[in-house]
Write an enzyme that holds these catalytic residues in place. Structure first.
Site, PDB file in Angstrom:
ATOM      1  CG  ASP A 139      14.605  29.211  64.374  1.00 47.30           C
ATOM      2  OD1 ASP A 139      14.854  29.838  65.496  1.00 47.30           O
ATOM      3  OD2 ASP A 139      14.853  29.708  63.275  1.00 47.30           O
ATOM      4  CG  HIS A 212      16.408  33.206  65.751  1.00 45.96           C
ATOM      5  ND1 HIS A 212      16.223  32.088  64.763  1.00 45.96           N
ATOM      6  CD2 HIS A 212      17.405  33.856  65.222  1.00 45.96           C
ATOM      7  CE1 HIS A 212      16.869  32.061  63.741  1.00 45.96           C
ATOM      8  NE2 HIS A 212      18.020  33.227  64.108  1.00 45.96           N
ATOM      9  CB  SER A 542      18.685  33.645  61.107  1.00 46.26           C
ATOM     10  OG  SER A 542      19.406  33.067  61.607  1.00 46.26           O
TER      11      SER A 542
END
Length: 760
Positions: A139, A212, A542
């Site tokens: 990520d 994220h 996600s």
């Protein structure tokens, strides 16, 4: 810096489906290629395969350098070449393929209670076995100071761990601990294409400047953090799915995206490092498996016993919108929780319309305010969208502005309204988003409403000479029904690469998920957002992917001998498609019952998955047979599976015989009369002895389904029994779909499989 924040906004909103990097057409322009080598064909004159790789490269270019060499996920290397050099290299002996690099983008608490984990803690191992499992996350990196990565109560790092904690900008080895046991970063492919990383804008290290990566990692395996919330919303105890599992971070995503040479290098290291579960909330594109870097790397990981969990994509609700459809990948779609953040629109005529918001700041005055539709406060043709610079300040100052959703980021529309002097915003869905509501931490008082409400509010504005409105914020509400429902953005089947494999595999929570965040960026990602938070609430597949990654870690801890296929099977065959009142699970995009093309096997149920009774297992040899059934050439199989393997010419391979926990049946719509298709499956007993009987629910017109034998008896653990399902379909119009469900039950366990039938 604006470009950075724009990218961050995209991640936040979950609009991060795969996009392929635009090809560079200039003849002498260099771009990155991934070179697949037939390692077994190395000439005897070379002492090591890397020497052979280097010699092959130098034969077409004196100046080209290898970015990475690969040995686990593929045999080969990545480098920068011109188109002509790439063609010359591909023509050489021992070169299987020279594939251009692709650019990927990310697919971007109440959850444990919703999944039943808080009540079932005693069922899952909380001792040594749970803390021996390692979850690798590819990520944007990690914010190591987050409380979600505290190592309180954890023992020594697992002895099998082979990884490292790399140093770089704003990050050193002391940032790792017994929870965050490893952190690496991969940027050679990114820098080869886009130039050196600007370390004043992002950290050339495992540090997460985006948020994220910290969010996905803490969702999968974050530690228990009491008193977590976003501005008081969703307040409670935050915890990952596998709170005692260890976390290993592989930063592959940067401001400009995630590049396949870096992704492969990270997967290469993850295999070396000995992770058990690999979580990837990024897309794999829609290309054949031997050309898909994520699929290729996942095959190698599967061989090493690693379960690879990937997001399905956020390109829904249209059909054929999936990413990551390889059968050795667990493909995860998104559903909602039973929690919402209501913020009502109250019009001057007294009518109320429900919306959602995470706004926390100075309240609106306790009275209705003047109201304007953005399309009437702009000279631009797209003024209704509240794009930057399109609103006329004199027409919005002191008013609440209604903006239509689309084109630019939801939170950015509010910033545009605020900059023009507006005091609040109503964000209205259009037909593209329907009734799906996603909450945002807006910079001014704002709420999002569905298309129907938006149309009604616009109607009030157009019919009233002096329209007024206000917004009422109601905080956090739980117990929302129905829940879960399939998120409209969640990508859908059918599977465009292999229609006989049903995808997605299942869905998990992916809407308004609270998890850890980066301290380098505000909750909206906007450059004007100076707020800093420890936790953020965002949505996307996600977010659903790491839920399944963490649950897979729990199952791996409870059943260390289970293969990745067995773990996925347990999660799929125990998933549910009905609510407790027996109503079918809903799809928010249609307002009707969802189908296996939307939810796969159903919504994950981890407590049931712990003891599934039977599993559908798969070996590497099964997957190689599957590749033969796809008529892959020897070169294509070697590119994907890194081995000399020839399909047996005397054997009849069939895609329908892959031992998958679901069924996708395809008939030709132009065939007169009936068509017959047979699927063979094998079940392995992982529960107590029992006799299972088969049943078909939702038997549908147009097809007859029969099972032989209809009863399977198991007397001991790991015993295997096979059965055949015969589908006899009558002629139907093209694009006709039908759905059913096969269940095996012994009265104690129920082993369910979705069935999707298509006429094309």
């Amino acid at each position: 810096m604006k470009m950075v924040k724009c990218f961050l906004i995209v991640l936040l909103l979950g609009f991060c489906h795969v996009s392929l990097a635009a090809p560079l057409e200039k003849k002498n322009q260099r771009k990155t290629y991934i070179v697949h080598m037939a390692k077994s064909e190395m000439p005897a004159s070379f002492l090591h395969h890397t020497h052979w790789y280097d010699s092959s490269l130098k034969s077409v270019s004196d100046s080209a350098q290898m970015l990475y060499t690969y040995d686990n996920v593929i045999h080969g290397f990545s480098t920068q070449l011109t188109n002509e050099e790439a063609q010359q290299l591909e023509s050489q002996a021992g070169i299987l393929a020279v594939l251009p690099e692709l650019r990927y983008e990310l697919h971007t608490t109440r959850t444990p209670e919703f999944l039943g984990l808080s009540k079932a803690a005693d069922l899952f191992p909380e001792s040594d076995s749970a803390s021996e499992v390692i979850v690798g996350v590819l990520d944007t990196g990690v914010w190591p100071e987050s409380k979600s990565f505290a190592d309180t109560g954890l023992g020594p790092i697992p002895s099998g761990w082979k990884g490292a904690c790399e140093s770089g900008t704003n990050f050193n080895s002391s940032n790792c601990n017994r929870k965050l046991i490893g952190a690496r970063y991969f940027a050679k492919g990114y820098e080869a294409t886009l130039g050196p990383i600007d370390e004043t804008k992002e950290s050339k290290s495992p540090r997460d400047d985006d948020g994220h990566g910290s969010h996905t990692a803490s969702t999968a395996a974050g530690s228990v953090v009491e008193g977590a919330s976003l501005f008081g919303y969703a307040e409670g105890t935050a915890r990952g799915m596998a709170t005692r599992a260890r976390v290993a971070i592989y930063k592959v995503c940067w401001m400009g995206g995630c590049f396949s040479s870096d992704i492969l290098a990270a997967m290469e290291k993850a295999v070396d490092d000995n992770v058990n579960v690999l979580s990837m909330s990024l897309g794999g594109g829609m290309s054949d498996y031997y050309r898909d870097s994520v699929a290729i790397g996942a095959f190698a990981a599967m061989e090493k016993g690693m379960l690879v969990s990937c997001s399905a994509g956020n390109a829904g609700p249209g059909p054929y919108s999936l990413s990551n459809v390889a059968p050795w990948i667990t493909t995860v779609g998104a559903g909602t929780l039973d929690r919402d953040f209501p913020a009502y629109v109250r019009l001057g005529n007294g009518r109320n319309y429900s919306g959602v918001s995470l706004y926390k700041g100075s309240p609106l005055p306790g009275k209705v305010l003047p109201f304007v539709y953005a399309g009437n406060a702009s000279n631009a043709t797209n003024g209704n969208l509240c794009m930057m610079g399109t609103l006329i300040p004199e027409k919005v100052a002191g008013k609440i502005v209604l903006c239509d959703r689309g084109m630019n980021a939801r939170v950015q529309k509010g910033a545009v309204v605020k900059a023009a002097g507006g005091v609040g915003m109503i964000l209205a869905n259009t037909a593209a988003n329907g009734e799906e509501l996603v909450a945002d931490a807006h910079l001014l008082p704002a709420t999002a409403v569905g298309q129907k409400s938006g149309d009604a509010i616009k109607g009030y504005f157009l019919s009233n000479p002096n329209p007024t409105v206000t917004i009422l914020f109601e905080g956090t509400k739980v117990g929302i029904e129905p829940s879960p429902v399939v998120a409209a953005f969640s990508s859908r089947g059918p599977n465009s690469i292999t229609p006989e494999i049903l995808k997605p595999d299942l869905i998990a929570p992916g809407v308004n998920i609270l998890a850890g965040w980066s301290g380098a960026v505000g909750p909206t990602g906007l450059v004007t957002d100076t707020r800093r938070v420890e936790f953020n609430i965002i949505s996307g597949t996600s977010m659903s992917c790491p839920h399944v990654s963490g649950l897979a870690a729990l199952l791996k801890a409870a059943h260390p001998d289970w293969s990745p296929a067995a773990i996925r099977s347990a999660l799929m065959t125990t998933a549910y498609t009905e609510y407790k009142n027996k109503e079918k699970m809903q799809d928010i995009a249609t307002g009707k019952a969802s189908t296996p093309f939307d939810h796969g096997a159903g919504h994950v149920d981890p407590v049931s998955a712990l003891n599934p009774g039977l599993v559908y297992d798969l070996t590497v040899e099964d997957y190689l047979g599957f590749l033969c059934a796809l008529n892959y050439t020897e070169f294509q199989i070697r590119s994907l599976a890194r081995r000399n393997f020839s399909c047996d010419a005397s054997k009849k391979y069939s895609v329908t015989d892959l031992n998958y926990p679901s069924f996708s049946v395809n008939f030709d719509s132009i065939t007169d009369g009936s068509s017959l298709v047979k699927y063979t499956r094998t079940l392995t007993n992982v529960g107590s002895p029992g006799t299972y009987k088969a049943s078909i629910t939702q038997q549908t017109p147009g097809v007859k389904i029969s099972i032989q034998p209809g009863t399977l008896s198991f007397s001991q653990a790991n015993e295997k029994k096979s059965y055949t399902v015969t589908f006899t379909g009558s002629s139907q119009p093209s694009n006709t779909f039908s759905f059913a469900r096969l269940e095996w039950s012994d009265g104690k366990y129920t082993v369910g499989s979705p069935i999707a039938i298509s006429w094309t």
